[in-house]
Enzyme design. Sequence first.
Site, PDB file in Angstrom:
ATOM      1  N   ASP A   1      -5.978  10.371  -6.406  1.00 18.14           N
ATOM      2  CA  ASP A   1      -6.475   9.476  -7.553  1.00 18.14           C
ATOM      3  C   ASP A   1      -5.450   9.137  -8.536  1.00 18.14           C
ATOM      4  O   ASP A   1      -5.258   8.084  -9.309  1.00 18.14           O
ATOM      5  CB  ASP A   1      -8.026  10.023  -8.245  1.00 18.14           C
TER       6      ASP A   1
ATOM      7  N   ASN B   1      -3.493  12.992   0.284  1.00 19.13           N
ATOM      8  CA  ASN B   1      -4.968  13.449   0.228  1.00 19.13           C
ATOM      9  C   ASN B   1      -5.325  14.858   0.595  1.00 19.13           C
ATOM     10  O   ASN B   1      -5.772  15.691   0.269  1.00 19.13           O
ATOM     11  CB  ASN B   1      -5.988  12.491   0.294  1.00 19.13           C
TER      12      ASN B   1
ATOM     13  N   GLU C   1      -5.789   2.458  -0.740  1.00 10.51           N
ATOM     14  CA  GLU C   1      -4.598   2.625  -1.495  1.00 10.51           C
ATOM     15  C   GLU C   1      -3.843   1.221  -1.393  1.00 10.51           C
ATOM     16  O   GLU C   1      -2.530   0.887  -1.340  1.00 10.51           O
ATOM     17  CB  GLU C   1      -3.646   3.689  -0.643  1.00 10.51           C
TER      18      GLU C   1
ATOM     19  N   ASP D   1       0.692  -0.999   0.029  1.00  6.72           N
ATOM     20  CA  ASP D   1      -0.059   0.065  -0.048  1.00  6.72           C
ATOM     21  C   ASP D   1       0.669   1.410   0.069  1.00  6.72           C
ATOM     22  O   ASP D   1       2.093   1.008   0.110  1.00  6.72           O
ATOM     23  CB  ASP D   1      -1.027   0.007   1.006  1.00  6.72           C
TER      24      ASP D   1
END
Length: 575
Positions: free
Chosen positions: A467, A458, A493, A450
Site C-alpha cells: 500500500d 506484497n 497496481e 503498472d
Amino acid sequence: MSRLSLRTALVLAFSIVSVLMAILLSYSLGQLASDVARRDIGTALRELAGQMADRLDLGMYEKLRAVELITSLRQVRDPAAAPSDNRAVLEKLRHSAGEVAWIGFADPRGKVIYSADGVLEGADVSARPWFAGALRGAFVGDVHEAKLLAKMLPALASGEPLRFVDVAAPVYGLDGKLRGVIGAHLSWEWARSVERTVFSAARRSQGVEVFVLNAEGKVLLAPEGLAGVVLPPGLAQSEQETGHLLRWPDGKDYLTTLVRTRGLEDYSGLGWWVLVRQPLAIAYAPVLRLQYLVLAIGVGLAVLFSLFGLWLAGRVARPLAALGDAADRLRAGELAVQIPSELRFTEMRQLANSLRHMVAALKTEQDKLSALNASLEDQVHERTELLNLANEHLLNSLEERQQLVSKLETLASTDSLSELLNRRAFHERAAIELARSSRQGTALSVFIFDIDHFKRINDSYGHETGDQVIVEIARLTRDALRDVDVAARFGGEEFVVLLPDTALMAALQVAERLRLAIAALTLPHEDGPVRFSSSFGVAEWVDGLSLEKLISRADQALYRAKNSGRNRSEAWLLG
C-alpha cells in the site's frame, strides 16, 4: 408678473430637460462606446498576435523535444545498430511531420552517416551552424535560406526561396561518449500554416495581416505580395499598447500591434516578433456606425421624452387641482397652521389653502400614531431578535449540509488509498477532454503503467508495504503532471494518465520521466530497502477514435513493454 399654470410649466421644463439629457447622453454614450470599441478591436488584434507567437513557440518546442527524444533512443545511441534501422526511425518522423524537410545523423567530424530518404548522406556538414551548435548541446537556429538542399528539394509554388529553421541535438553512445549529432531542417512554410490556423479567412477578409520579424526586425514572413514591405517607424510603442495607430510607408493608417515570442519551458525562443495590422478604415468602421446609431437613438429619445412630458403634465396638473378642491371641503372646524403662501403656481396656492385646514386634524392623528408606534417598535425589536436567532440556526445547518455533500462527492470520485481519481471519475473527465480535442482539433495522449512484480512485493514485504508503494507512486505521478492532466488508479497496481494538448512524443517524454522517478525511489523496510520499477504504454488519440480504443492501444503498448523486459516505456505506433 403673470403666473404660469402647472401644466404649462411642466411641459416646458420636461421638454427642455429631455432634449438636453438626450443630447448629453447620446454624446457620452457615443464617446464611451467608441472608446470601448477601439480598445476591444486593439485587444482582439493583440490576442491574435499572442496566439500566433504562442503557436510558433509551441511548434519549435515540440520539434526540439522530438529531436531530443530520438537522441535518447537506445537504438540510436547503440553503435552496433544498423544505419538502415536508424534511417527508418528518421524517415518515420520525416513523413509524419510535414514541416520536417530533412533530418539526418552526422558523426563528430560532420559527415552525414544516415538520413531520411538518404538525402545528403556522405555530405560534409561540419561548417553548418546547427552542427557546431549541437556539439555543445541542444540547438535551435534562426530562419535561413537553403544551401545544400536548395537543388534537391522541389521549389515552392509561391516562387519564394526555400528557407529553414534548424533543430539539432547531440547523440551520446551507451558509454556516454559523443557519437554525433541529429539535425533537422524545418521548412519555414510551416509558419505559413500556423498563420492560416490562427488567422481565419474571415479575419483576412477584414484586412487583418500578419508579419513575423526576427530579433533584429527583419521580415521573415509577410502576406503574399508584401515580402519587401518597408516597416514604419514607431513600432516599439506598438508592443506597449493593445492597438497603436501608425502611418505606414504606403501612406495608409493601420491599427498595429506587436508581440514578442517568449519561448516555452527551457526553450528560450529566438526573439521573433509577431506584428498584426488592420487598415484603420476597416477597423473603425463599426465604431463610426455605432456613433451614428447612438446619435439617431438620442434624437428619437428626445422627441419621445418631449411628448411624454406633454402627456405627464396633463396627468399631474389635473389630479392636483382636483385634490385642492377636495381639500377645501375639509376646512370646516379646523385650526389654521403655517402653510407657505408665496407659491408660483395657481394649483399649488389652491392646495396650500386646503392643507391649512387639514394639518390640525392630522396633528391629532399623529399624536395617536406616535404612541402606537412606540409600542409597535418594542414588539418589532423582540420579533426581530427571535427571527435572527432562527436564521442563524438555519445558516449553520445549511453549511453543515454543504460540507457533507462536498465530502461525499469527493469520496465518490476518488480512490481512497492513492487519492487519485477512480475509474468512473476518470472516464467522466476523459470524455470531456476527448470531446474538447475533437471540437478544437488539439492533440491528446494517454499512458497506462503498472508496478513490475507487484505481487512479489506484497508476498515479500507485506500488504502494508504494498500500500505504501501505491501511495508513493501516486505522489510521484501528481508531482510529474500539470494541473490540466488527469490521473487515476484503475485498480490494484494499474494507473492511467490523460494528457490534454499533448502529442505522442511529448507524452512519451512525460512517461519516461515518471518511469525514471519511480525507479529511483527507495522505501525503507526492516528487511532491507524496497526498490521497484514500472512499465509504461503510451498512445495518441486520433480523430474518430473512442476513449476505450485509445486506452486499449495504450494497454497494448504496456504489454509490449512488459514482454520486452519491463521497466521501460513503449508507444503504440500506427503500422
